[in-house]
Scaffold this motif. Sequence first.
Motif, short mmCIF file in Angstrom:
data_model
loop_
_atom_site.label_atom_id
_atom_site.label_comp_id
_atom_site.label_asym_id
_atom_site.label_seq_id
_atom_site.Cartn_x
_atom_site.Cartn_y
_atom_site.Cartn_z
N LYS A 38 0.81 -1.22 0.00
CA LYS A 38 0.00 0.00 0.00
C LYS A 38 0.84 1.27 0.00
O LYS A 38 0.35 2.34 -0.34
N SER A 55 8.02 -1.76 -1.29
CA SER A 55 6.63 -1.74 -0.83
C SER A 55 6.21 -3.02 -0.11
O SER A 55 5.08 -3.12 0.35
N THR A 105 -3.28 8.32 -8.37
CA THR A 105 -3.28 7.52 -7.14
C THR A 105 -2.08 7.79 -6.24
O THR A 105 -2.06 7.34 -5.11
#
Length: 155
Positions: A38, A55, A105
């Motif tokens: 995330k 990540s 995003t």
Amino acid sequence: ARSRTMSILHPSFNIVRCLRETLHRHLPDNVHQLISGKMCISLTRVSDWENVLVSEFQSKDDVVDALICSSFIPFFFGLIPPTFRGERYVDGGFSDFRPCFDDKTTITVSPFLGEHDICPKVKSTNFLYMDVYRLSLRFCLENVHLINQVLFPPD
């Protein structure tokens, strides 16, 4: 830091140790589960100065190590860069100041005034603007003040 004459620049002050202790104290034990997949942490690998985005994390220590490397500024934080998974890394801004996957995003964050999703709000209209290699920075008194607070933290 405030107890020393040169603040964080004093040779006896270890900002990496303070940061590590603070992260361990305040991050939840399952932080690696909460952020894996995330959130990306941007690092610059010292061996080739390539940008690495991480990540996926196996443990809280893994997250803390990545954050320490991501915030490490050579000479300012020390001479020997910290390690993450056996390799030495420094702040990701040295190789890619603002990595983006998708403008819709990706949330950009900066401690300084500039063109970021999360940053201090511009208080004056008299400023110069610089955008070099995706580093968005406003030249204004507010940013000079913020940089001064980094070097000499207030009470």
